[in-house]
Design a protein around this motif. Structure first.
Motif, short mmCIF file in Angstrom:
data_model
loop_
_atom_site.label_atom_id
_atom_site.label_comp_id
_atom_site.label_asym_id
_atom_site.label_seq_id
_atom_site.Cartn_x
_atom_site.Cartn_y
_atom_site.Cartn_z
N ILE A 1 0.82 -1.21 0.00
CA ILE A 1 0.00 0.00 0.00
C ILE A 1 0.85 1.25 0.00
O ILE A 1 1.84 1.35 0.75
CB ILE A 1 -0.93 -0.01 1.24
N LEU A 2 0.49 2.21 -0.88
CA LEU A 2 1.04 3.57 -0.82
C LEU A 2 0.02 4.38 -0.02
O LEU A 2 -1.08 4.65 -0.53
CB LEU A 2 1.20 4.13 -2.23
N PRO A 3 0.32 4.76 1.22
CA PRO A 3 -0.74 5.30 2.08
C PRO A 3 -1.19 6.72 1.74
O PRO A 3 -2.32 7.09 2.01
CB PRO A 3 -0.11 5.26 3.48
N ASP A 4 -0.30 7.53 1.13
CA ASP A 4 -0.61 8.96 0.95
C ASP A 4 -0.35 9.39 -0.49
O ASP A 4 0.73 9.86 -0.81
CB ASP A 4 0.28 9.82 1.86
N VAL A 5 -1.33 9.21 -1.37
CA VAL A 5 -1.16 9.63 -2.77
C VAL A 5 -2.14 10.77 -3.08
O VAL A 5 -3.34 10.65 -2.79
CB VAL A 5 -1.38 8.45 -3.74
N ARG A 6 -1.63 11.85 -3.65
CA ARG A 6 -2.52 12.96 -4.05
C ARG A 6 -3.44 12.47 -5.16
O ARG A 6 -3.00 11.79 -6.09
CB ARG A 6 -1.69 14.15 -4.54
N GLU A 7 -4.70 12.86 -5.08
CA GLU A 7 -5.67 12.41 -6.09
C GLU A 7 -5.26 12.84 -7.49
O GLU A 7 -5.49 12.11 -8.45
CB GLU A 7 -7.06 12.92 -5.74
N ARG A 8 -4.61 13.98 -7.60
CA ARG A 8 -4.21 14.46 -8.93
C ARG A 8 -3.13 13.55 -9.55
O ARG A 8 -2.90 13.59 -10.77
CB ARG A 8 -3.70 15.89 -8.84
N ASP A 9 -2.43 12.74 -8.70
CA ASP A 9 -1.37 11.86 -9.20
C ASP A 9 -1.85 10.44 -9.47
O ASP A 9 -1.08 9.59 -9.93
CB ASP A 9 -0.22 11.78 -8.18
N LEU A 10 -3.13 10.15 -9.19
CA LEU A 10 -3.59 8.76 -9.25
C LEU A 10 -3.50 8.16 -10.65
O LEU A 10 -3.16 6.99 -10.81
CB LEU A 10 -5.03 8.65 -8.73
N TYR A 11 -3.77 8.96 -11.67
CA TYR A 11 -3.73 8.42 -13.04
C TYR A 11 -2.30 7.99 -13.39
O TYR A 11 -2.09 6.90 -13.95
CB TYR A 11 -4.24 9.46 -14.03
N GLU A 12 -1.34 8.82 -13.02
CA GLU A 12 0.06 8.47 -13.31
C GLU A 12 0.49 7.24 -12.51
O GLU A 12 1.19 6.36 -13.02
CB GLU A 12 0.97 9.67 -12.98
N VAL A 13 0.08 7.18 -11.25
CA VAL A 13 0.41 6.00 -10.42
C VAL A 13 -0.20 4.74 -11.04
O VAL A 13 0.45 3.69 -11.10
CB VAL A 13 -0.09 6.20 -8.97
N TRP A 14 -1.43 4.84 -11.53
CA TRP A 14 -2.08 3.69 -12.18
C TRP A 14 -1.27 3.21 -13.39
O TRP A 14 -1.05 2.00 -13.55
CB TRP A 14 -3.50 4.08 -12.59
N GLN A 15 -0.83 4.16 -14.23
CA GLN A 15 -0.07 3.77 -15.42
C GLN A 15 1.25 3.10 -15.04
O GLN A 15 1.64 2.09 -15.63
CB GLN A 15 0.18 5.00 -16.29
N LEU A 16 1.92 3.66 -14.03
CA LEU A 16 3.17 3.05 -13.56
C LEU A 16 2.92 1.67 -12.96
O LEU A 16 3.67 0.73 -13.21
CB LEU A 16 3.85 3.97 -12.53
N ALA A 17 1.86 1.57 -12.16
CA ALA A 17 1.53 0.29 -11.53
C ALA A 17 1.24 -0.78 -12.59
O ALA A 17 1.66 -1.93 -12.47
CB ALA A 17 0.33 0.46 -10.59
N LYS A 18 0.55 -0.37 -13.67
CA LYS A 18 0.28 -1.31 -14.77
C LYS A 18 1.58 -1.81 -15.37
O LYS A 18 1.74 -2.99 -15.65
CB LYS A 18 -0.55 -0.61 -15.87
#
Length: 552
Positions: free
Chosen positions: A380-397
């Motif tokens: 779990i990444l406990p503290d992610v800004r909502e504006r960064d979620l799309y980028e985190v999703w692409q990296l996680a993929k």
């Protein structure tokens, strides 16, 4: 996060050197296998089917990015490039060379980690909610108390030789996400009528050969009395717990034999000698440990920023991941992200060295350098800004972390099973993979909704199969691997133990049995009804009839 002081550093360094000496003496023949066994177990070292296995403690599931990078380095240098997260928020290396284990422990000490008391008949790693400190429904951040329990229990001379292993879990939220009811001691934060915060103390839970839901021995324990009361519980267990039969040595058997009222009375008697004594927690003590768990400097952000809503509307796959793999945060404009370690074809809970490095980088880049290990074996990444979620999703993929199946049927909790563990009756990894493959259609999974599936390779129940909505247990039948299915288990605030539906299945038949169970559920469920609710409403018989129906 808690940081070691000089005393912590010295204890861990000394233990490493002590174990280095013990290992050398064993390898040179000075110590027998029987003499070495308790020494290696106190340092987290098991002898498994193919190689030693080293279990490293991750206290209450907290990891700093530098620690995760060190674990990645260890996986590359001393193992086969991967490791395995367990249901108790620890990490295991399955292929270390015995002679090099002291070197691994020395490297762990550099980043304030160790393997002390991750095995043996002692107090094990204290676990808690993976979202502690960031959850919206939290009554009290339990992490300071987890650290206090960790320090109290580590190398405690009175509890180094208990009748059996001993596990403590703490939940600080309204919803119990720490499975407190199936631990030897579960501590659940509650408020009394006066508005004071304390602990409801649950004792005698556990899975394994005899699954039992723990019972309340104290409805409200003021927080200052935490350690003296824990001392009293453990003393009663140490005195009266059975040592003649390891299957009857756990505290759950003692509580059942004494009755809850009888056990609680013994604890109260013992507590009178300890209450208000030197181990009573002062406000200054709690404040000292709480100071290690202060909030980071969160940005002031709006919730659901427009760019997030646009991406959500434009990309169904992202919207699905957002729904399943992120959780609400106490701070506006942030969410916690669950990195799924349940990709089809990969043993549940396994993580590669490259994945560890990537996750550590994201923790620094998108958060505050911290990660959590969930008891469901995800990261779990406990503290992610909502504006960064799309980028985190692409990296996680890109790293295989983005399977949007958190809480769904293929998010299987699973022990390593017979592929690694010398205790297992059956392999769990290939069967879990077969189920994941059978239900790989994400649209179908979403239609099925939330289903907890838990899998253990033997009666020790490391996969917590008893409290899965669907549980699988590997059993040995005349030297062959068979699988028993249970239905109706659940965890959380209303923990229940699942019931066996009938005779066990051959490995090849397990996915088909699952399919029949799902068919009954889809036929019988009412609008918006979850799988566990349908099972409770209609009972097991409709599932049994379909699963065991003869083909004509």
């Amino acid at each position: 996060m808690y940081r070691y002081d000089e005393v912590d550093h010295r204890i861990v360094r000394e233990r490493v050197e002590q174990f280095r000496n013990q290992t050398q003496r064993f390898l040179s023949g000075e110590l027998t296998e029987d003499e070495f066994r308790p020494l290696r177990l106190m340092n987290g070292l098991y002898v498994q089917r193919h190689a030693p296995m080293l279990r490293v403690a991750i206290p209450y599931g907290h990891l700093a990015s530098r620690q995760l990078r060190k674990l990645a380095h260890i996986a590359r240098t001393y193992d086969k490039n991967y490791a395995h997260f367990t249901t108790r928020q620890n990490i295991q290396f399955n292929w270390p060379e015995l002679a090099r284990v002291p070197d691994i422990l020395a490297e762990l000490a550099e980043v304030e980690m160790h393997a002390i008391q991750t095995s043996g008949n002692c107090v094990r790693n204290t676990t808690t909610d993976a979202f502690a400190g960031v959850a919206q429904d939290e009554l009290l951040d339990p992490r300071a108390y987890c650290e206090i329990i960790r320090q109290w229990s580590t190398l405690h001379p009175e509890f180094a030789f208990l009748p059996r292993k001993f596990k403590i879990a703490v939940s600080g939220s309204v919803e119990d996400r720490a499975a407190t009811q199936v631990h030897d001691i579960g501590l659940h934060v509650v408020r009394n009528e006066a508005g004071e915060v304390g602990f409801k103390v649950i004792v005698g839970g556990g899975l394994g050969r005899t699954p039992i839901v723990g019972e309340v021995v104290k409805e409200f324990l003021p927080t200052r009395h935490l350690l003296t009361y824990l001392d009293a519980v453990l003393r009663v267990y140490n005195r009266f717990g059975r040592r003649d039969n390891k299957y009857k040595a756990r505290i759950k058997i003692l509580v059942k034999a004494m009755t809850v009222a009888g056990f609680a009375a013994k604890v109260e008697d013992e507590w009178q000698h300890l209450k208000d004594g030197p181990s009573t927690l002062r406000d200054v003590d709690v404040a000292h440990y709480a100071s290690y768990f202060t909030d980071p400097a969160y940005d002031v952000l709006p919730s659901n920023p427009p760019e997030l809503l646009e991406k959500q509307a434009a990309e169904p796959a992202f919207a699905r991941w957002l729904e399943r793999n992120t959780r609400p945060h106490k701070q506006a404009g942030y969410r916690s992200v669950v990195l799924s370690l349940k990709k089809t074809g990969v043993p549940p809970g396994d993580i590669t060295a490259d994945q560890m490095d990537a996750a550590a980088d994201w923790a620094d880049r998108f958060g505050y350098g911290e990660l959590r290990v969930a008891h469901e074996q995800n990261l779990i990444l406990p503290d992610v800004r909502e504006r960064d979620l799309y980028e985190v999703w692409q990296l996680a993929k890109s790293q295989g972390f983005a399977t949007p199946n958190i809480g769904l049927l293929t998010d299987i909790i699973c022990c390593p099973g017979g592929d690694f563990c010398s205790l297992a009756n059956a392999r769990s990894i290939p069967v879990a993979e077969a189920i994941q493959t059978r239900f790989d259609d994400l649209d179908y999974l979403f239609d099925l909704g939330e289903i907890d599936c838990n899998f253990s390779g033997c009666m020790n129940a490391c996969g917590h199969h008893h409290i899965g909505n669907i549980g699988i247990l590997g059993v040995d039948k005349n030297g062959e691997e068979w699988y028993q299915i249970t239905l109706g288990g659940s965890q959380g605030s209303h923990t229940t133990i699942g019931k066996v539906i009938g005779p066990s299945f051959a490995q090849a038949d397990v996915p088909l049995a699952f399919e029949k169970i799902m068919t009954v559920y889809l036929e019988q469920r009412t609008e918006g009804e979850r799988f566990i609710e349908t099972v409770r409403r209609i009972g097991l018989d409709p599932f049994k009839e379909r699963v065991y129906a003869k083909h004509h």
